[in-house]
Scaffold this motif. Structure first.
Motif, PDB file in Angstrom:
ATOM      1  N   ASP A   1       0.842  -1.190   0.000  1.00  0.00           N
ATOM      2  CA  ASP A   1       0.000   0.000   0.000  1.00  0.00           C
ATOM      3  C   ASP A   1       0.880   1.244   0.000  1.00  0.00           C
ATOM      4  O   ASP A   1       2.066   1.198   0.310  1.00  0.00           O
ATOM      5  CB  ASP A   1      -0.910   0.001   1.222  1.00  0.00           C
ATOM      6  N   TRP A   2       0.260   2.392  -0.281  1.00  0.00           N
ATOM      7  CA  TRP A   2       1.029   3.618  -0.436  1.00  0.00           C
ATOM      8  C   TRP A   2       1.715   4.053   0.856  1.00  0.00           C
ATOM      9  O   TRP A   2       2.734   4.736   0.832  1.00  0.00           O
ATOM     10  CB  TRP A   2       0.121   4.734  -0.927  1.00  0.00           C
ATOM     11  N   ASP A   3       1.182   3.629   2.025  1.00  0.00           N
ATOM     12  CA  ASP A   3       1.772   4.045   3.285  1.00  0.00           C
ATOM     13  C   ASP A   3       2.627   2.969   3.939  1.00  0.00           C
ATOM     14  O   ASP A   3       3.055   3.115   5.078  1.00  0.00           O
ATOM     15  CB  ASP A   3       0.690   4.505   4.259  1.00  0.00           C
ATOM     16  N   ASP A   4       2.884   1.869   3.213  1.00  0.00           N
ATOM     17  CA  ASP A   4       3.754   0.823   3.748  1.00  0.00           C
ATOM     18  C   ASP A   4       5.215   1.285   3.731  1.00  0.00           C
ATOM     19  O   ASP A   4       5.627   2.040   2.842  1.00  0.00           O
ATOM     20  CB  ASP A   4       3.623  -0.469   2.933  1.00  0.00           C
ATOM     21  N   GLU A   5       5.965   0.796   4.691  1.00  0.00           N
ATOM     22  CA  GLU A   5       7.388   1.133   4.755  1.00  0.00           C
ATOM     23  C   GLU A   5       8.153   0.222   3.796  1.00  0.00           C
ATOM     24  O   GLU A   5       8.160  -0.995   3.953  1.00  0.00           O
ATOM     25  CB  GLU A   5       7.895   0.970   6.186  1.00  0.00           C
ATOM     26  N   THR A   6       8.795   0.831   2.824  1.00  0.00           N
ATOM     27  CA  THR A   6       9.422   0.030   1.770  1.00  0.00           C
ATOM     28  C   THR A   6      10.943   0.148   1.709  1.00  0.00           C
ATOM     29  O   THR A   6      11.602  -0.711   1.137  1.00  0.00           O
ATOM     30  CB  THR A   6       8.854   0.417   0.398  1.00  0.00           C
ATOM     31  N   VAL A   7      11.523   1.207   2.266  1.00  0.00           N
ATOM     32  CA  VAL A   7      12.981   1.389   2.238  1.00  0.00           C
ATOM     33  C   VAL A   7      13.464   1.703   3.646  1.00  0.00           C
ATOM     34  O   VAL A   7      12.935   2.615   4.294  1.00  0.00           O
ATOM     35  CB  VAL A   7      13.394   2.528   1.283  1.00  0.00           C
ATOM     36  N   THR A   8      14.451   0.930   4.092  1.00  0.00           N
ATOM     37  CA  THR A   8      15.020   1.150   5.425  1.00  0.00           C
ATOM     38  C   THR A   8      16.534   1.271   5.320  1.00  0.00           C
ATOM     39  O   THR A   8      17.213   0.319   4.894  1.00  0.00           O
ATOM     40  CB  THR A   8      14.671  -0.002   6.389  1.00  0.00           C
ATOM     41  N   LEU A   9      17.057   2.419   5.660  1.00  0.00           N
ATOM     42  CA  LEU A   9      18.501   2.612   5.802  1.00  0.00           C
ATOM     43  C   LEU A   9      18.869   2.341   7.248  1.00  0.00           C
ATOM     44  O   LEU A   9      18.188   2.800   8.164  1.00  0.00           O
ATOM     45  CB  LEU A   9      18.888   4.046   5.436  1.00  0.00           C
ATOM     46  N   TRP A  10      19.950   1.608   7.492  1.00  0.00           N
ATOM     47  CA  TRP A  10      20.334   1.292   8.867  1.00  0.00           C
ATOM     48  C   TRP A  10      21.844   1.378   9.025  1.00  0.00           C
ATOM     49  O   TRP A  10      22.601   1.308   8.054  1.00  0.00           O
ATOM     50  CB  TRP A  10      19.839  -0.097   9.278  1.00  0.00           C
TER      51      TRP A  10
END
Length: 313
Positions: free
Chosen positions: A171-180
């Motif tokens: 969905d448009w509000d799903d978290e898709t990119v995570t920098l760590w």
């Protein structure tokens, strides 16, 4: 590796930390807010958000949650009252210098807004190609790691940072990119998370900040013990080792003055000084001659000289 003693002995010593993505937060948002310093600031007395900085039209919002796990929440919307099109969050371990990568890009996008269409690049649709969002990382030598099907992971050369991209339908509000960055743990793992419709160039701007090789300043106690052995620390201030360098014109003048003072203490420098020195030399020579003559007279008792008559008893 650390170049100093454990921070228990110098907890408030300022040090330069490298790599920057392992430096953690210094407890303030100054670096992250600096690119938007001229935007309206709203200080909130109630609620978890302590400071909200917005674009003049309030479509971009940068929230500072000083006592929360998610320290930063940044959003953009089509107008001041619409729901956010995308959201980026940064946790309490993320260096504000990394947040500045995003806020700098937002400030630039807003400055370039065309008054005719009123949109702005900060509302652009993301690229269809995941690589566009993380190109600064691949250019810096980050390589593919093991990941679940439908996801992509890139790992930094030192293995202490990475990015996880979820390419599965969402969905448009799903978290898709995570920098760590940093070891797993509440006080050691920095995370920046972007939702699905975040423009790719904004993620890339944040990623580019993570590749910046410039160290950042911290106090030693602000570094987690579990991270200290993974970074290089360079002391700042009096405790820092002296670095050899070429003398400046001021150094040369100071050295010349010091040498002149030293010579003045050892030798005469003027004609008057020379005359005084000569007089002292003659006086000293005459005294030495008289002492020598007196000693010779007492020992050998030669006949009296005309200049020094002797009287018989």
């Amino acid at each position: 590796m650390s170049t100093q003693q454990p921070y228990d002995q110098h907890p408030y010593q300022e040090v330069l930390v490298s790599p920057m993505y392992l430096a953690g937060s210094n407890g303030t948002g100054d670096a992250g807010f600096a690119p938007v310093a001229r935007w309206p600031h709203h200080y909130l007395d109630e609620g978890p958000c302590q400071l909200l900085v917005t674009s003049p039209d309030q479509r971009i919002r940068i929230g500072w949650f000083g006592d929360d796990f998610e320290l930063w929440k940044i959003t953009a919307a089509e107008d001041a009252v619409s729901a956010p099109r995308w959201t980026a969050t940064f946790n309490h371990v993320t260096p504000a210098e990394i947040v500045a990568g995003l806020t700098t890009a937002l400030a630039h996008d807003y400055a370039e807004v065309d008054a005719a269409d009123g949109n702005g690049r900060f509302l652009a649709s993301p690229s269809l190609y995941w690589a566009d969002a993380v190109r600064p990382l691949t250019d810096a030598g980050w390589t593919r790691g093991a990941a679940e099907r439908g996801t992509v992971e890139l790992i930094a050369p030192d293995g202490q940072a990475g990015v996880l991209i979820d390419n599965r339908l969402s969905d448009w509000d799903d978290e898709t990119v995570t920098l760590w960055a940093g070891p797993p743990g509440w006080g050691t793992r920095a995370e920046a998370v972007f939702t699905a419709r975040t423009p790719s160039h904004l993620i890339a701007a944040t990623a580019a900040a993570m590749t910046d090789s410039a160290p950042v300043m911290r106090e030693r106690h602000q570094l987690d013990r579990k991270v200290e052995h993974l970074v290089t620390l360079t002391p700042v201030g009096p405790a820092a080792p002296q670095i050899s360098r070429a003398p400046t014109p001021l150094d040369v003048r100071r050295t010349a003055v010091a040498q002149a003072v030293h010579r003045a203490a050892r030798a005469p420098q003027t004609a008057a000084d020379l005359r005084v020195m000569a007089a002292r030399s003659r006086t000293a020579t005459s005294a030495q001659n008289r002492a020598s003559t007196s000693a010779h007279t007492l020992g050998a008792r030669p006949p009296a000289s005309p200049s020094a008559p002797r009287h018989s008893r």
